[in-house]
Every structure is written in structure tokens, then in C-alpha cells.
Design a protein around this motif. Structure first.
Motif, short mmCIF file in Angstrom:
data_model
loop_
_atom_site.label_atom_id
_atom_site.label_comp_id
_atom_site.label_asym_id
_atom_site.label_seq_id
_atom_site.Cartn_x
_atom_site.Cartn_y
_atom_site.Cartn_z
N ARG A 111 1.34 -1.27 0.35
CA ARG A 111 -0.12 0.12 0.36
C ARG A 111 0.48 1.02 -0.09
N PRO A 112 1.39 1.73 -0.98
CA PRO A 112 2.40 2.96 -1.48
C PRO A 112 1.50 4.54 -1.35
N LEU A 113 2.67 5.57 -1.14
CA LEU A 113 1.39 6.29 -1.00
C LEU A 113 1.76 6.98 -2.66
N VAL A 114 0.55 7.36 -3.10
CA VAL A 114 0.97 7.49 -4.15
C VAL A 114 0.28 8.98 -4.28
N PHE A 115 1.21 9.43 -5.49
CA PHE A 115 0.64 11.17 -6.19
C PHE A 115 0.07 10.81 -7.16
N LEU A 116 -0.51 11.32 -8.19
CA LEU A 116 -0.90 11.96 -9.56
C LEU A 116 -0.52 13.09 -9.43
N VAL A 117 0.21 13.85 -11.40
CA VAL A 117 0.95 15.03 -11.68
C VAL A 117 -0.53 16.14 -11.33
N GLN A 118 -0.63 17.21 -11.08
CA GLN A 118 -1.91 18.04 -11.67
C GLN A 118 -1.41 18.76 -12.85
N SER A 119 -2.11 19.54 -13.64
CA SER A 119 -1.76 20.71 -14.21
C SER A 119 -0.82 22.16 -13.88
N ASN A 120 -0.68 22.19 -12.61
CA ASN A 120 -0.35 23.36 -11.67
C ASN A 120 1.00 23.20 -11.96
N GLY A 121 1.18 21.51 -11.93
CA GLY A 121 2.30 21.43 -11.70
C GLY A 121 3.13 21.07 -10.65
N ALA A 130 -9.60 11.96 -7.50
CA ALA A 130 -10.71 11.16 -7.82
C ALA A 130 -11.76 11.91 -7.74
N GLU A 131 -11.93 13.15 -6.77
CA GLU A 131 -12.68 14.25 -6.55
C GLU A 131 -12.42 15.22 -7.94
N GLN A 132 -11.79 15.00 -8.24
CA GLN A 132 -11.66 16.79 -8.96
C GLN A 132 -10.26 16.53 -10.76
N PRO A 133 -10.85 15.27 -11.26
CA PRO A 133 -10.04 15.42 -11.77
C PRO A 133 -9.59 15.95 -13.25
N ALA A 134 -10.88 17.13 -13.51
CA ALA A 134 -9.69 18.10 -14.28
C ALA A 134 -8.49 18.50 -13.64
N ARG A 135 -8.19 18.81 -12.54
CA ARG A 135 -6.74 18.98 -12.18
C ARG A 135 -5.77 18.60 -13.14
N LEU A 136 -6.49 17.03 -13.89
CA LEU A 136 -4.88 16.71 -13.93
C LEU A 136 -4.66 16.71 -15.71
N LEU A 137 -5.92 17.59 -15.99
CA LEU A 137 -5.93 17.52 -18.48
C LEU A 137 -4.39 17.54 -18.12
N LEU A 138 -3.41 18.57 -18.19
CA LEU A 138 -2.79 18.80 -18.87
C LEU A 138 -1.15 18.39 -17.45
N SER A 139 -1.52 17.48 -17.08
CA SER A 139 -0.27 17.29 -16.09
C SER A 139 0.54 16.10 -16.74
N PRO A 141 1.92 17.27 -20.22
CA PRO A 141 3.44 18.36 -19.85
C PRO A 141 3.89 19.42 -18.87
N SER A 142 3.11 19.13 -17.62
CA SER A 142 3.48 20.16 -16.77
C SER A 142 4.78 19.55 -16.19
N LEU A 364 3.59 18.26 -2.80
CA LEU A 364 2.19 18.81 -3.21
C LEU A 364 1.24 19.49 -2.83
N VAL A 365 0.51 20.28 -3.54
CA VAL A 365 0.80 21.58 -4.13
C VAL A 365 -0.93 21.34 -4.55
N GLN A 366 -1.57 22.57 -3.38
CA GLN A 366 -3.63 22.71 -3.16
C GLN A 366 -3.55 23.65 -3.26
#
Length: 558
Positions: A111-121, A130-139, A141-142, A364-366
Motif C-alpha cells: 500500500r504505497p503512497l501514490v500521487f498524481l501530477v496536476q496541471s499546475n505542476g 478522484a474528486e477533481q480529475p479536471a486538475r489532471l488535464l494537462l499533467s 506537459p507540466s 504536493l500542491v493545493q
């Protein structure tokens, strides 16, 4: 369903909950898989949206609901609605994928700690994705922009224009003053997405871009691409239309026996025949002249993209270094830089995977925003301070939920500002301000006027300025890998010479092995530098040598 919220957040018409059965019947008839809710002025008061979500979840527990007040709580209804709808469309697909991924990773107790890249870098948790996948749209190129920021730091080059040239596209991002440029609204398939994302200009120009001659006798390159299959003619996979990669091969810049480190042989006879048939004969040119023309057109297109990325911000290319990466970028960078007046080009190690390298150094960026239109005057400081306190508390709570220790949290503030009467804003950094006072406000206004002058060649400190949106960028600092200084391989750095068509004639030019290159050797152009998965062309009038972090740095000669 009737309701109305006023611009000040007060309720004009209460939410008509009696209409809920009819709404549910309509959703059932449509077979809805997700719901997007965007109500007027919900960015000021989200009460109606939140109540509607609660009612929908109570009645249809498995139906995903996206609220504009959660996804993009900002002014402008159309952009907010578009962003929320795109998010809702993605939720069923992305959540299902992430659930499968988490389950697969959890097999056997892993059970690793998994992060996904967002459009904001930055990166985000699986929950946020899962709740806001729109934040991954340009992951994708970032990652390259993140790497550019890291290299700017390593090499002490605060101003970089990063160019990523792969098989199908050419992406341009800018690092200014050590910061990667971020915008608050982008576009996906001509639909506005009002979320922070790395500012990127993309054109259809890559190694697979196809050259053709139109009915008017004009040579064009791209945006059509041969892709990976069939790919360029040189690949021998059925491609018949000549590409940028074919032009580089025909001119001798690529070694047909050393492509992908020798793992793939390139077909020189087929390449030359395709260029002759599709470009040379229609234009009355030799194969070499046709291939050179293809590169000239390509480089002009690349230069135009770089020029626009800098000029639209009021930036001078001569004050920037170029960072060239991607599998095809090294063959064009010095020529494009020379056209722009850029005097230094940086070729990082393993340029084809630089985006992945950048992701390793992400945090990690919010991004949390609230729109409140108010005059940028001392009388607004109490409202600004209260809103910032709310945003900072939300940021702290979200970072804590993601498991970020208090000592690893960093918060910065930025403000969308405009002159009164304008319909657009500038994003102005405000630093780590917590309780703004008159002095902090004066500094913010000064930055706004300076940015407005740089961008539009105009500013007026006497003009009324408005605050439109307050933003908090909450960063959870993650551990970073330690980069070791690469050591040269124990073999000759100068591999020999190769016949290359350069300045109208075939010439023998030196070919260097990048992995064996010692720091003291100086490469004088024209020259070729090869590594297993990339080739770099050093043009006449340039010299190159290794710098920090194994970067190959080319500079124009006086």
C-alpha cells in the motif's frame, strides 16, 4: 429547480426542494452517470449547491456530483460551468481507474503512497484526483516545466525558455525569475478550464511532422504527423510521407546505424526517395535542398512559438537561455536560438525522459481560490484579511488530510487584479502574507502596476485597481532524490566524423559521444553530439561543453 443567489451572497429565492422528484426523474430518464452543478454566484455563497448535492446523494448514493463551488469557486459563470462539466465527465472514468489501481497495488499488502501530477505542476493525492480529475488535464506537459524549474535552480539560470520537441508536438514553457509561469485559465478542445495550470504553448511540430507541397507550390511542415506508426519513412514501417526526422536523416544529422543507440536501423534509401518524390521534384530541388527547406520551415515555426511565448509577456529573448529537451529537440535548438537572438542553449541529460525527471522533484500542491470583487484600497483590508484567514485554514486542513507534517507546509498568496473597468486580470504574487496591512497592500499594487507595464506597455498608478480573486497556493514539501554528478564513460569522447550537408555542401564534421565527454573538452560547431536516445546538433558559430548536473551548455561564439 428554482433558486437564486445574489452577487453579495444573500438569498433572493430559496432552493425549491419540492422540485427534487421531478429533477431525479429527469436524471433517471437521461441515464446520467454524473452530475455537474453550477448555480449563479455560488462562488460567494455555496449553500444552495451544497444542499442540492446532499439531496442528490441521499436519493442516488452512487451518482457522482461535481459542484462549481468546490471545483472552481471563481467569478464568470460560463468558465466555471465549463470547468465543472468537464470535471463531472471525467469523474466516472478516472475514479474507476484509480480504484482499480489502488486495489491492484494493495494486492499482497503493498500500500504505497501514490500521487498524481496536476496541471499546475504539483502532485495531488488519489482522493483529490478522484474528486477533481479536471486538475489532471494537462499533467503530462507540466512535468517538463517542473524539470525546467529544477534546472534553472541547479544552473543558476533564473530565466529559461523550455522547449520540448517530441514526435508530434513542440511545447514551450517559461521560467522567469526562477518561477515557472502559471495561468489560471486554459483551454481543452476549445472549452475553457478555469483552474491553475502551467502556461504552455503547443504547436504541431515534432519529429513526425509531415512535409508536403500545396497546390500553390508552398512547402509546409505539420501539423499533420506520421505519429509512431507508421512513423517517418526512415522507420521502415510503411510510412510514405517525408517527415522532419527524415529530413535530419537525409542531411546526415542522424546516424542510420545508431538510432536508439543502435537498436533500430533507419532506411536511408527510402527516406531520400520519399523526399525527392514528395518535396524535391514538385519544387525542382535536389534531395539535400528539399530536406534543408523542410528544416528551415520547421525551425521558423518553432521560433514563432518561442517568440510569441516571450513577446506576449513583454520579455526579451536575449535575456533568456533555452532549455532543449524531448527526443527531437536537440537537432533544432541552436538554429532556433540563433534566430531568436538567444545566446545559450542547455541540453540536459537524457532529454527524452526529462518530464519524468521533473516529476521526481514535484511537491504536493493545493490551489484554493475565492472570488470577491473589491477595490484595492485600505478600506478593504479587513475583508481581505478575513478571507485570507479562511483560505489559509482550508489549505492547512487539506495538507493535514494529505498527511503533510506542519513543518513541511508552505503557503503563498496570489491575487487576480485589474484596473477598474477592465474585463481581464493579471495574476500577481503576494508572498506568504497572513495579515495584510497598508504596507503589504502598497507592495501588491506596485507589483501589479509593474506587471501591467511589462505586459501591455502601460500602467497608471493613479487609476483605481480592483481585487477580483484571492488565491492560496498550499505546498506540502515532499522528499527529493539526491542527484549525483555524472562521471564520463571510460572511452574516447570523439567518435570520429560523419558526412553532413551543411551550408550548401557535404562536409566531414566531428561526432562526439556525450556519455564519454569530459568537462574540459570544448566542442566547436558544426558538430554532432550523440547519446543513446537523442542527437544534438551544434551549429556553426556555437561552442559547447559540459556544465553542472551533466548539462551540455552551448553558447554562441563572439
Amino acid at each position: 429547480m428554482a433558486e437564486r443567489m445574489r452577487a453579495d451572497g444573500s438569498v433572493e429565492t430559496a432552493l425549491d426542494e419540492a422540485a427534487m422528484p421531478a429533477l431525479l426523474a429527469r436524471l433517471d430518464a437521461l441515464g446520467a452517470e454524473a452530475v455537474a452543478v453550477c448555480l449563479l454566484h455560488s462562488y460567494v455563497n455555496p449553500a444552495h449547491e451544497q444542499r442540492l448535492k446532499a439531496l442528490l446523494r441521499a436519493a442516488r448514493p452512487g451518482l457522482p456530483v461535481s459542484l462549481s463551488s468546490e471545483v472552481s469557486p471563481e467569478i464568470r459563470e460560463y468558465e466555471r460551468s465549463s470547468t465543472t462539466v468537464l470535471n463531472a465527465l471525467l469523474v466516472p472514468v478516472v475514479k474507476a481507474y484509480l480504484d482499480r489501481l489502488e486495489a491492484k497495488l494493495g494486492e499482497g499488502g503493498f500500500r504505497p503512497l501514490v500521487f498524481l501530477v496536476q496541471s499546475n505542476g504539483g502532485v495531488c493525492s488519489l482522493r483529490t484526483a478522484a474528486e477533481q480529475p479536471a486538475r489532471l488535464l494537462l499533467s503530462g506537459p507540466s512535468g517538463g516545466a517542473l524539470a525546467a524549474g529544477r534546472i534553472a535552480q541547479l544552473l543558476d539560470r533564473p530565466n529559461l525558455v523550455a522547449v520540448d520537441m517530441g514526435g508530434t508536438s513542440f511545447d514551450v514553457s517559461v521560467v522567469q525569475g526562477g518561477r515557472v509561469s502559471v495561468i489560471t485559465q486554459g483551454e481543452i478542445d476549445r472549452l475553457p478550464v478555469r483552474l491553475p495550470m502551467v502556461e504552455m504553448r503547443t504547436i504541431g511540430a515534432g519529429g513526425g511532422s509531415i512535409a508536403s507541397v500545396d497546390h500553390g507550390g508552398r512547402l509546409t511542415v505539420g501539423p499533420r504527423s506520421a505519429g509512431a506508426r507508421p512513423g517517418p519513412v526512415a522507420y521502415g514501417r510503411g510510412g510514405v510521407e517525408p517527415t522532419v526526422t527524415d529530413a535530419n536523416l537525409a542531411l546526415g544529422r542522424l546516424d542510420p546505424d545508431y538510432f536508439l543507440g543502435g537498436a533500430m536501423k533507419l532506411d536511408m534509401p527510402a527516406t531520400r526517395a520519399a523526399i525527392a518524390a514528395r518535396v524535391g521534384t514538385p519544387l525542382g530541388l535536389s534531395v539535400e535542398q528539399a530536406a534543408q527547406g523542410m528544416l528551415t520551415v520547421t525551425n521558423a515555426n518553432l521560433g514563432a512559438a518561442v517568440r510569441l511565448s516571450l513577446f506576449e509577456k513583454g520579455l526579451d529573448p536575449r535575456e533568456f537561455s533555452m532549455l532543449s529537451f524531448g527526443g527531437a529537440g536537440g537537432l533544432h535548438a541552436t538554429d532556433v536560438a540563433a534566430e531568436m537572438g538567444i545566446a545559450e542553449v542547455i541540453f540536459p541529460r537524457e532529454p527524452g525522459t526529462l518530464s519524468a525527471y521533473g516529476i521526481l522533484y514535484s511537491d504536493l500542491v493545493q490551489d484554493i481560490a475565492r472570488s470577491r470583487v473589491m477595490p484595492a484600497v485600505a478600506g478593504s483590508l479587513a475583508e481581505v484579511g478575513a478571507l485570507l484567514a479562511e483560505l489559509r485554514a482550508t489549505a492547512d486542513a487539506r495538507l493535514a488530510a494529505d498527511g503533510v507534517a506542519a513543518g513541511a507546509r508552505h503557503i503563498e498568496v496570489a491575487v487576480d487584479m485589474r484596473y477598474h473597468g477592465q474585463a481581464f486580470e493579471l495574476l500577481v504574487p503576494w508572498g506568504d502574507v497572513a495579515a495584510p496591512d497598508a504596507s503589504a497592500l502598497d507592495a501588491l499594487l506596485g507589483r501589479f502596476h509593474a506587471m501591467h507595464r511589462q505586459r501591455f506597455s502601460y500602467s497608471d498608478p493613479k487609476e483605481a485597481v480592483e481585487i477580483v480573486t484571492l488565491r492560496v497556493i498550499a505546498t506540502g514539501l515532499l522528499p527529493k532524490p539526491e542527484a549525483a554528478e555524472p562521471q564520463p564513460a571510460d572511452r574516447r569522447a570523439l567518435k570520429g566524423t560523419r558526412r553532413v550537408f551543411e551550408e550548401g555542401a557535404w562536409r566531414d564534421i566531428p561526432v562526439w559521444d556525450r556519455e564519454a565527454l569530459p568537462p574540459e573538452d570544448i566542442i566547436t560547431g558544426p558538430a554532432i553530439v550523440e547519446e543513446p536516445f537523442a542527437t544534438h546538433y551544434i551549429s556553426r558559430g556555437w561552442t559547447a561543453r559540459l556544465g553542472a548536473a551533466g548539462a551540455l551548455i552551448a553558447r554562441t561564439t563572439p
